[in-house]
Motif scaffolding. Structure first.
Motif, mmCIF file in Angstrom:
data_model
loop_
_atom_site.group_PDB
_atom_site.id
_atom_site.type_symbol
_atom_site.label_atom_id
_atom_site.label_comp_id
_atom_site.label_asym_id
_atom_site.label_seq_id
_atom_site.Cartn_x
_atom_site.Cartn_y
_atom_site.Cartn_z
ATOM 1 N N HIS A 116 45.621 52.053 27.498
ATOM 2 C CA HIS A 116 44.549 51.044 27.320
ATOM 3 C C HIS A 116 43.938 50.657 26.394
ATOM 4 O O HIS A 116 43.478 51.627 25.385
ATOM 5 C CB HIS A 116 43.259 51.340 28.665
ATOM 6 C CG HIS A 116 43.832 51.492 29.943
ATOM 7 N ND1 HIS A 116 44.621 50.462 30.569
ATOM 8 C CD2 HIS A 116 43.719 52.604 30.672
ATOM 9 C CE1 HIS A 116 44.802 50.955 31.669
ATOM 10 N NE2 HIS A 116 44.473 52.186 31.989
ATOM 11 N N HIS A 124 38.824 42.081 32.376
ATOM 12 C CA HIS A 124 37.765 42.891 33.425
ATOM 13 C C HIS A 124 36.602 42.951 31.894
ATOM 14 O O HIS A 124 36.796 43.449 31.078
ATOM 15 C CB HIS A 124 37.864 44.034 33.583
ATOM 16 C CG HIS A 124 39.004 44.162 34.861
ATOM 17 N ND1 HIS A 124 38.792 43.841 35.919
ATOM 18 C CD2 HIS A 124 40.233 44.537 34.399
ATOM 19 C CE1 HIS A 124 39.707 44.215 36.731
ATOM 20 N NE2 HIS A 124 40.596 44.297 35.856
ATOM 21 N N GLU A 182 41.874 35.552 33.389
ATOM 22 C CA GLU A 182 42.144 35.879 34.674
ATOM 23 C C GLU A 182 42.868 37.455 34.632
ATOM 24 O O GLU A 182 42.716 37.922 35.639
ATOM 25 C CB GLU A 182 43.135 34.958 35.452
ATOM 26 C CG GLU A 182 44.597 34.965 34.920
ATOM 27 C CD GLU A 182 45.428 34.139 35.799
ATOM 28 O OE1 GLU A 182 45.834 34.387 36.791
ATOM 29 O OE2 GLU A 182 45.829 32.951 35.155
ATOM 30 N N TRP A 183 42.912 37.937 33.492
ATOM 31 C CA TRP A 183 43.429 39.145 33.569
ATOM 32 C C TRP A 183 42.556 40.097 32.933
ATOM 33 O O TRP A 183 43.061 41.220 32.671
ATOM 34 C CB TRP A 183 44.732 39.349 32.758
ATOM 35 C CG TRP A 183 45.953 38.567 33.393
ATOM 36 C CD1 TRP A 183 46.046 38.252 34.591
ATOM 37 C CD2 TRP A 183 47.042 38.130 32.561
ATOM 38 N NE1 TRP A 183 47.266 37.432 34.635
ATOM 39 C CE2 TRP A 183 47.848 37.524 33.643
ATOM 40 C CE3 TRP A 183 47.463 38.233 31.461
ATOM 41 C CZ2 TRP A 183 49.104 36.805 33.095
ATOM 42 C CZ3 TRP A 183 48.957 37.655 31.069
ATOM 43 C CH2 TRP A 183 49.544 37.068 32.143
ATOM 44 N N ASP A 194 44.165 43.506 32.108
ATOM 45 C CA ASP A 194 44.760 44.248 33.491
ATOM 46 C C ASP A 194 45.910 43.338 33.890
ATOM 47 O O ASP A 194 45.699 42.356 34.639
ATOM 48 C CB ASP A 194 43.785 44.515 34.438
ATOM 49 C CG ASP A 194 44.512 45.073 35.402
ATOM 50 O OD1 ASP A 194 45.714 45.827 35.495
ATOM 51 O OD2 ASP A 194 44.036 45.273 36.612
ATOM 52 N N ILE A 195 47.042 43.065 33.087
ATOM 53 C CA ILE A 195 48.179 42.284 33.311
ATOM 54 C C ILE A 195 48.925 42.633 34.824
ATOM 55 O O ILE A 195 49.172 43.919 34.871
ATOM 56 C CB ILE A 195 49.164 42.168 32.265
ATOM 57 C CG1 ILE A 195 48.287 41.904 30.970
ATOM 58 C CG2 ILE A 195 50.138 41.375 32.460
ATOM 59 C CD1 ILE A 195 49.180 42.066 29.535
ATOM 60 N N PRO A 196 48.808 41.796 35.511
ATOM 61 C CA PRO A 196 49.585 42.258 36.797
ATOM 62 C C PRO A 196 50.952 42.516 36.861
ATOM 63 O O PRO A 196 51.646 41.945 35.732
ATOM 64 C CB PRO A 196 49.507 41.011 37.890
ATOM 65 C CG PRO A 196 48.471 40.288 37.184
ATOM 66 C CD PRO A 196 48.378 40.452 35.722
ATOM 67 N N ASP A 197 51.334 43.695 37.670
ATOM 68 C CA ASP A 197 52.923 43.947 37.659
ATOM 69 C C ASP A 197 53.744 42.745 37.913
ATOM 70 O O ASP A 197 53.173 41.851 38.505
ATOM 71 C CB ASP A 197 53.035 44.944 38.548
ATOM 72 C CG ASP A 197 52.521 46.314 38.220
ATOM 73 O OD1 ASP A 197 52.435 46.649 36.927
ATOM 74 O OD2 ASP A 197 52.244 47.156 39.242
ATOM 75 N N GLY A 198 54.799 42.426 37.256
ATOM 76 C CA GLY A 198 55.810 41.489 37.587
ATOM 77 C C GLY A 198 55.740 40.192 36.798
ATOM 78 O O GLY A 198 56.390 39.186 36.913
ATOM 79 N N VAL A 199 54.464 40.092 35.946
ATOM 80 C CA VAL A 199 54.443 38.927 35.085
ATOM 81 C C VAL A 199 55.571 38.983 33.947
ATOM 82 O O VAL A 199 55.601 39.914 33.449
ATOM 83 C CB VAL A 199 53.083 39.016 34.423
ATOM 84 C CG1 VAL A 199 52.985 37.697 33.514
ATOM 85 C CG2 VAL A 199 52.026 38.948 35.467
#
Length: 102
Positions: A53, A82, A79-80, A11-16
Motif C-alpha cells: 500500500h 479513498h 473512482e479508485w 484501491d484498484i478493483p480486481d480484474g482491471v
C-alpha cells in the motif's frame, strides 16, 4: 485561495486490465501537471504504509471545498481513490508567517 491537505490511497478493483491501469496512470500524470500549472496542485508526497500500500499526500489550493471536490472528481484515478481532505489554516508559529512579519 484555501490550502487543503489531501490524503488518498488507490484501491484498484480486481480484474482491471493492466493496459487500463497504465492508461489511467498516464492520464493522471498529465492531469497533475495541468493542475500544477494552474496553481491547484502545490506538492505531492508518497508514504509507504506497508508492503503493498502506498498513501499519497497532496497539498492543493482551491477557492473552496466545492471547487476542490470538482478538481479531485475529474482525476482519471478518482473512482479508485479513498480520499481524506483537511482544510489548512496558517499556524501563528509558522516560520513563513514569522518571516513575512519581520
Amino acid at each position: 485561495m484555501t490550502e487543503f491537505l489531501v490524503q488518498f490511497e488507490l484501491d484498484i478493483p480486481d480484474g482491471v486490465p493492466e493496459s487500463n491501469i497504465r492508461d489511467r496512470e498516464r492520464a493522471e500524470a498529465a492531469a497533475a501537471e495541468t493542475l500544477a500549472d494552474e496553481g491547484h496542485l502545490v506538492r505531492l508526497w508518497q508514504a509507504s504504509v506497508g508492503t503493498d500500500h502506498t498513501m499519497v499526500l497532496g497539498l492543493y489550493r482551491a477557492g473552496s471545498r466545492a471547487e476542490l471536490d470538482g478538481i479531485l472528481g475529474n482525476l482519471p484515478l478518482y473512482e479508485w481513490m479513498h480520499i481524506s481532505i483537511t482544510p489548512l489554516v496558517q499556524h501563528p508559529n509558522d516560520p513563513a508567517r514569522i518571516r513575512a512579519i519581520a
